[in-house]
Motif scaffolding. Structure first.
Motif, PDB file in Angstrom:
ATOM      1  N   HIS A 102     -48.963  24.800 -10.309  1.00  0.00           N
ATOM      2  CA  HIS A 102     -48.501  25.992  -9.575  1.00  0.00           C
ATOM      3  C   HIS A 102     -47.307  25.683  -8.661  1.00  0.00           C
ATOM      4  CE1 HIS A 102     -48.998  29.964  -7.738  1.00  0.00           C
ATOM      5  NE2 HIS A 102     -48.815  29.389  -6.571  1.00  0.00           N
ATOM      6  N   SER A 116     -45.718  28.704   1.280  1.00  0.00           N
ATOM      7  CA  SER A 116     -46.539  29.789   0.733  1.00  0.00           C
ATOM      8  C   SER A 116     -47.799  29.931   1.573  1.00  0.00           C
ATOM      9  CB  SER A 116     -46.884  29.476  -0.723  1.00  0.00           C
ATOM     10  OG  SER A 116     -47.799  28.407  -0.773  1.00  0.00           O
ATOM     11  N   HIS A 147     -43.507  27.300  -8.552  1.00  0.00           N
ATOM     12  CA  HIS A 147     -42.691  27.873  -7.470  1.00  0.00           C
ATOM     13  C   HIS A 147     -41.271  27.288  -7.501  1.00  0.00           C
ATOM     14  CE1 HIS A 147     -45.088  30.665  -5.183  1.00  0.00           C
ATOM     15  NE2 HIS A 147     -46.123  29.849  -5.154  1.00  0.00           N
ATOM     16  N   ASP A 169     -46.408  34.937  -5.667  1.00  0.00           N
ATOM     17  CA  ASP A 169     -46.925  34.491  -6.954  1.00  0.00           C
ATOM     18  C   ASP A 169     -46.584  35.448  -8.099  1.00  0.00           C
ATOM     19  OD1 ASP A 169     -47.884  32.269  -5.764  1.00  0.00           O
ATOM     20  OD2 ASP A 169     -49.978  32.900  -5.703  1.00  0.00           O
TER      21      ASP A 169
HETATM   22 ZN    ZN Z   1     -48.054  30.402  -4.868  1.00  0.00          ZN
END
Ligand code: ZN
Ligand code: KG4
Length: 321
Positions: A110, A135, A114, A291
């Motif tokens: 993840h 985040s 980003h 996201d």
């Molecule tokens: Zn995220």
């Protein structure tokens, strides 16, 4: 095209991205309303909602992209870190889809996702650069050496920057997620009204817990009427303190790593004051800060494609080893 899937937290997202990094369609179904009354994400509620949304979101993504599964050459999916139950829904959907079509599957980290929001067309950012990833779950300084690799230079010792926004918003009686709420209200306030401390931890790490406590004390001393009158000033001053910490550290990190280029990604990269203070930096496109699956498909372009059926045994991970 690559079909990307993202279900690590409370957004069910799918996207179609070409091999050149062009986004054909990107659909994000946010569950924020569902979690708002709890003031944060409830993992079990998130997993169940992903289960209900994942198929319709994929269908909608194909439709918006004017494509069918015949146009999909690979599936990229978030493997971790995140909420384990939520991740498993996306990973399982990706495996089923890829395997039934005989397609390769690319597991994506993840955080790498980003960073890869910067590699999307029409203005891709070329490594190397120094990246601030801020985040709800992470605050990281990354030396991005290539499209597929980065070195971690700093992190938060307690709360993530987005978490500091969310918790601050709660103290101010604002809604969830708190970042956009504080951002909006701060526009009406005086950022110099309160002097909130910016923690000075050694090295390139961050700490936001002292700041949160300072806000708590400031709010506690006010009557409900006073709080009403000072809320915008408090929001503006609190936002300024967080942004100052982020900007100071990312500039210091760039200097230490000898990188000329600074980039910012993640949900907090949507913050208007941070964007203004780092106007010379490469900023993730607004649509791809929080996201989404376009960034996951983008990262998949540089990841390892596993052929069927080798990926069927793949597991999700909640945190990085
Ligand atoms: Zn995220
Ligand atoms: O990247 P993201 O969608 O999810 C994680 O991977 O954590 O980031 C969500 C975080 C939340 O904490 C939210 O409050 C914050 O990003 N955020 C903002 C803004 N928009 C979202 N923080 C400050 N200003 C904003 N405009």
């Amino acid at each position: 095209m690559i079909l990307g899937l993202e279900t690590s937290c409370d957004e069910t997202a799918a996207a179609l991205v070409t091999d050149e990094g062009e986004v054909r369609s990107s659909v994000v179904a946010s569950q924020a309303d569902l979690h708002a009354r709890y003031g944060g994400v409830v993992p079990e509620v998130a997993s169940r909602r992903h289960l209900e949304l994942v198929s319709p979101v994929i269908r909608e993504t194909l439709e918006q992209g004017g494509a069918t599964l015949d146009d999909v050459g690979a599936v990229g999916v978030t493997q971790g870190p995140g909420l384990i139950g939520a991740l498993l829904v996306g990973l399982t959907a990706a495996k089923a889809l890829a395997w039934s079509r005989g397609l390769p599957l690319v597991p994506v980290d993840h955080l790498h996702g980003h960073v890869a929001s910067l590699f999307l067309a029409p203005d891709p950012v070329e490594p190397p650069f120094l990246c601030l990833l801020a985040s709800g779950g992470h605050t990281l300084l990354l030396d991005v050496e290539s499209h597929a690799s980065f070195r971690r230079l700093g992190t938060t010792l307690d709360d993530a920057a987005g978490e500091a926004f969310d918790k601050g918003a709660r103290l101010l009686g604002l809604g969830y997620p708190g970042g956009p709420e504080i951002d909006l209200l701060a526009g009406e306030g005086d950022p110099e009204a309160y002097r909130f401390p910016v923690a000075r931890v050694p090295g390139l790490d961050f700490s936001f817990s002292g700041l949160k406590t300072a806000l708590l004390y400031a709010v506690r001393d006010l009557s409900p009427e006073e709080l009403e009158a000072r809320r915008a000033d408090l929001a503006a001053s609190y936002q300024r303190a967080i942004v100052r910490a982020l900007v100071d550290r990312v500039r210091a990190a760039a200097e230490q790593a000898g990188r000329e280029r600074i980039a910012v990604v993640g949900g907090v990269a949507a913050n208007s004051e941070l964007r203004a203070q780092l106007a010379d930096a490469a900023l993730a496109p607004l649509a791809y800060c929080t996201d989404n699956a376009a960034m996951i498909a983008s990262a998949a372009r540089y990841g390892e494609a596993l052929s069927p059926p080798s990926y069927l045994a793949l597991d999700a991970y909640a945190s990085r080893a």
